[in-house]
Enzyme design. Structure first.
Site, PDB file in Angstrom:
ATOM      1  N   ASP A   1       0.788  -1.232   0.000  1.00  0.00           N
ATOM      2  CA  ASP A   1       0.000   0.000   0.000  1.00  0.00           C
ATOM      3  C   ASP A   1       0.817   1.278   0.000  1.00  0.00           C
ATOM      4  O   ASP A   1       0.264   2.353  -0.283  1.00  0.00           O
ATOM      5  CB  ASP A   1      -0.943   0.012   1.203  1.00  0.00           C
ATOM      6  CG  ASP A   1      -2.143  -0.908   0.997  1.00  0.00           C
ATOM      7  OD1 ASP A   1      -2.366  -1.328  -0.140  1.00  0.00           O
ATOM      8  OD2 ASP A   1      -2.843  -1.202   1.986  1.00  0.00           O
TER       9      ASP A   1
ATOM     10  N   TYR B   1     -10.016   0.486   2.475  1.00  0.00           N
ATOM     11  CA  TYR B   1      -9.722   0.424   3.905  1.00  0.00           C
ATOM     12  C   TYR B   1      -9.260   1.770   4.449  1.00  0.00           C
ATOM     13  O   TYR B   1      -8.530   2.505   3.790  1.00  0.00           O
ATOM     14  CB  TYR B   1      -8.628  -0.612   4.196  1.00  0.00           C
ATOM     15  CG  TYR B   1      -9.146  -2.003   4.458  1.00  0.00           C
ATOM     16  CD1 TYR B   1      -9.917  -2.280   5.580  1.00  0.00           C
ATOM     17  CD2 TYR B   1      -8.854  -3.045   3.588  1.00  0.00           C
ATOM     18  CE1 TYR B   1     -10.387  -3.569   5.820  1.00  0.00           C
ATOM     19  CE2 TYR B   1      -9.320  -4.331   3.823  1.00  0.00           C
ATOM     20  CZ  TYR B   1     -10.084  -4.583   4.942  1.00  0.00           C
ATOM     21  OH  TYR B   1     -10.559  -5.852   5.186  1.00  0.00           O
TER      22      TYR B   1
END
Length: 799
Positions: free
Chosen positions: A395, A476
């Site tokens: 990420d 998320y």
């Protein structure tokens, strides 16, 4: 009568143990008197503004530095840079010109910083990390440079930045350089199959109509520039981002080789557990009378995050809130991002890729941790469908720091918190993110310590300080906490919330419950690992440290005070083992081991080596590492995820465990963490610990529509272990001692107490949210987030 009997029993006990009590009472009283000393008074306004003693050498570039550096870079003909606004197409897709992606501070080497802090040298020279998106060459690359010293003068230069990447190069392949062509090609292939999608899914793909299907791809780049991946069609969503829950069960495999779209093609189609070699093959099957269509996975009330109905009766009454009527007790130098609270001192910094980091953490003037911050977030999935089955993410490539969200007072943080903003220098612009970091003090719902005896109770409040940020990466939201406790403990905690990636479900799916659980008529979950890597450069009372594994082990032993006829006792004991060389470590089963980092040259008053213990903290269990030992997707890009933590010799040439470009060349990443572990001795040396937070997330119906934070939290704590001579919280905690003798109650407080009532405004309880700006500052209307970070996001599966 009972009370009289109890009284004489107490007198008898007192007489019987008089000698013992007399000899023990004097030192005990001296310790009790210390506990009633008040904490150091907070700095008064008359003392002047709070200032850091040293400059924040980790502070990112100022807007002036970034602007001057940008002008300097554009003057370099060898870079051949084009202004971002001139290079961007009307659709905001980056074109094939060389562009400046970002500039930010290149972190100084620790050796130079310590020399400055020790007073033996000037502050380290400031250099910048520069990322250029190089597209004018035949093979598109991201190239990383070092530029400095700053501010810009005639001596400023630009050079390849290689020393901190053990691959020995300063560039990474850009596997999807021609993003406009790629976007058009993907949309075109989906629209060309409108007859298929209309027949099977009841809708078509149209990027200009929000009520049509979305396409989500997960590609796997390789170093030769050839990529393959699966495109998944998702249902439309009215509820924001709920399309993550709406896979439709139709998948398209694509092949991309080089930059010429003539070499791109569709390989296969997959529907209802059947693989088709072409669209025509699927069309032919659809005409068969035995062809069976799957159910549709449709949005509904189940995907909505909020319920605005009255709900349960008690919901009408607002919940308790935390207030701080006397004002904050910490001090912040906002210019230097320097923070002080109850003996702690530290610097706060941010980076575009990983967000908040803390530096030079001291407790009561002594060094504890030199650097503490996120390195990478790795998520890998397992599923029976072709997209989820091979899906993993690194990420930092989405620029997690840049994606730090504006925090909501009263919800993300208490209304009384201190909020800090951050700046990023992207594509020649300085972008300000308002209120992305909050600092606050909080009192827990349980005491710090307590004890009740026959005649008294002593109890202290458990107050701590938090530095918090939230990074939103697609589906998320990660909440990052750095928590500081009164005894010198430091906790690093991560909570996750958001939409899971849904999996299409029907009766032909893989064996039920093998990868997850059914959550709707045509939707299921997919097991996945969250592994978040952090760096802790420990300096426990100095830079000469050693890690010791202290086993808590069973033993059968005879003691000198046992009778000869007594059977040897089965008991337990401590078995210390010094870690001699660099290694990886997993948390011991049954918590049967203590991990200590000690300073062999520093002892407390009792001759014990001063140290800190590293241990799992609060959360749903011990943090985990990834299940798959040898990832077929991430290759060597996340080798730190294979064990819980690593103890290594600190080096200036190994500043980070990952880079934003790891996934572009997983078999030969810019940083191969496995090379960090090279059998060097780590006894009485400058140690760094890379540790992982996270969990094996097995989503279930309670994760729908969003995962709850208290079910997805993990943390690691760094706790003083023989670091002090006794408990230091007695000088900083607030508490009460209540004595009750002969029916008379005497109350004594240590620390400050509230002496009178307070007045609160409505906004102290429910803050006004009208000033919330959202993800981007309004003073940059020309700025579009997709245009800035698509240089990475497209290749990571956000088509």
């Amino acid at each position: 009568m009972a009370s009289v009997t109890r009284y004489w029993l107490q007198v008898s006990a007192f007489i019987a143990f008089l000698f013992f009590v007399t000899t023990a009472l004097v030192p005990f009283i001296s310790r009790v008197h210390i506990s009633f000393l008040p904490p150091p008074a907070p700095q008064s306004p008359s003392a002047g503004p709070f200032r850091a003693a040293k400059h924040n050498v980790w502070a990112d570039l100022s807007e002036e530095e970034a602007q001057d550096l940008t002008k300097f870079l554009f003057s370099k003909s060898e870079l051949n840079l084009t202004e971002a606004l001139n290079a961007t197409s009307p659709d905001n897709i980056i074109s094939n010109d060389n562009q400046l992606v970002l500039v930010e501070l290149l972190q100084p080497n620790k050796t130079d910083i310590l020399a400055y802090f020790n007073g033996s040298s000037d502050p380290p020279k400031r250099w910048a990390r520069v990322v250029v998106d190089q597209r004018t060459t035949e093979e598109a690359q991201y190239v990383i440079y070092a530029a400095g010293p700053l501010p810009v003068t005639k001596s400023t230069e630009i050079r390849p930045l290689e020393y901190c990447y053990n691959a020995g190069r300063n560039h990474a392949l850009n596997p999807i350089a021609d993003q406009e062509d790629m976007a058009k090609w993907l949309i075109g292939l989906a629209m060309a199959a409108s007859d298929i999608t209309l027949e099977l899914l009841g809708r078509e793909v149209n990027p200009y109509d929000p009520n049509t299907l979305d396409a989500s791809a997960r590609v796997v780049p390789y170093q030769n520039g050839t990529i393959t991946g699966w495109v998944e069609l998702l249902g439309p969503s009215v509820n924001v981002d709920s399309n993550f829950l709406l896979p439709q069960g139709l998948y398209i495999k694509i092949f991309v080789s080089g930059r010429d779209s003539q070499n791109w093609r569709i390989l296969q189609w997959y529907y209802n557990e059947v693989l088709y070699e072409s669209a025509d093959h699927l069309r032919g099957a659809m005409k068969s009378p035995t062809f069976k269509k799957s159910d549709l996975n449709l949005e509904g009330n189940w995907t909505a995050l909020e319920d605005f109905s009255e709900g349960l009766p008690d919901r009408k009454n607002p919940p308790p809130v935390m207030v701080h009527p006397s004002g904050v007790r910490y001090n912040v130098d906002e210019k230097e991002k320097f923070l002080s609270w109850m003996g702690f001192e530290l610097f706060i910094t941010t980076s575009s890729d990983t967000g908040v980091a803390l530096h030079d953490i001291k407790f009561n003037g002594e060094s504890v941790i030199f650097e503490l911050g996120l390195q990478e977030t790795y998520v890998t999935y397992a599923s029976g469908d072709p997209k989820q089955g091979g899906q993993d993410f690194l990420d930092s490539g989405f620029l997690m720091g840049f994606r730090m969200s504006e925090l909501v007072p009263g919800y993300d943080c208490p209304a009384y918190a201190t909020f800090l903003s951050t700046e990023y220098h992207i594509q020649g612009q300085t972008i300000t993110r308002k209120n992305t970091i909050c600092i606050f003090e909080y009192t827990a719902d349980h005491p710090l310590q307590r004890h009740t005896s026959d005649a008294q109770v002593s109890i202290g409040k458990n107050t701590y300080m938090v530095v918090r940020s939230v990074s939103t990466v697609g589906n998320y939201d990660y909440t990052f906490d750095y928590v500081f406790y009164l005894d010198g403990t430091i906790e690093v905690k991560v909570r996750a919330s958001g939409f899971i990636f849904g999996v299409f479900w029907n009766e032909n799916s893989s064996p039920r419950d093998e990868y997850g659980y059914r959550i709707q008529n045509a939707a299921a979950t997919a097991i996945h690992d969250h592994v978040l890597n952090f760096k802790a450069d420990l300096d426990i009372a100095g830079t000469s440290n050693t890690m010791v594994r202290v086993g808590i082990e069973p033993v059968t032993k005879e003691f000198s005070w046992d009778d000869k006829e007594t059977t040897p006792r089965n008991t337990m004991h401590l078995v210390p083992r010094t870690i001699e060389k660099e290694t990886g470590i997993n948390w011991a089963p049954n918590a049967g081991e203590i991990l200590l980092v000690v300073n062999d040259n520093a002892t407390n008053a009792w001759g014990e080596k001063r140290g800190y213990r590293i241990q799992p903290g609060s959360g749903i269990g011990a943090p985990s590492h990834r299940i798959a030992a040898n990832s077929t997707s991430s290759g060597l890009a996340a080798e730190w995820a294979t064990q819980d933590l690593w103890v290594l010799k600190r080096k200036d040439t190994e500043p980070k465990s990952s880079t934003i470009f790891q996934a572009f060349s997983p078999t030969d990443p810019l940083v191969d963490f496995s090379k960090f572990v090279d059998d060097e001795r780590v006894v009485n040396d400058d140690l760094v610990v890379f540790f992982n937070l996270g969990s094996h997330h097995v989503p279930h119906s309670g994760d729908i529509p969003n995962t709850l934070m208290h079910t997805s939290a993990s943390s690691v704590m760094f706790t003083p272990f023989n670091f002090h001579d006794s408990d230091p919280t007695r000088r900083s905690a607030q508490g009460v001692r209540i004595d009750n003798n002969d029916g008379t109650t005497k109350t004594r407080y240590y620390g400050g107490t509230y002496q009178e009532g307070v007045s609160l405004k409505a906004t102290d309880l429910e803050p006004d949210q009208s000033g919330y700006d959202g993800p981007l500052e309004k003073n940059h209307p020309e700025y579009q987030v997709n245009g800035v970070t698509d240089f990475i996001a497209l290749a990571f599966g956000l088509f």
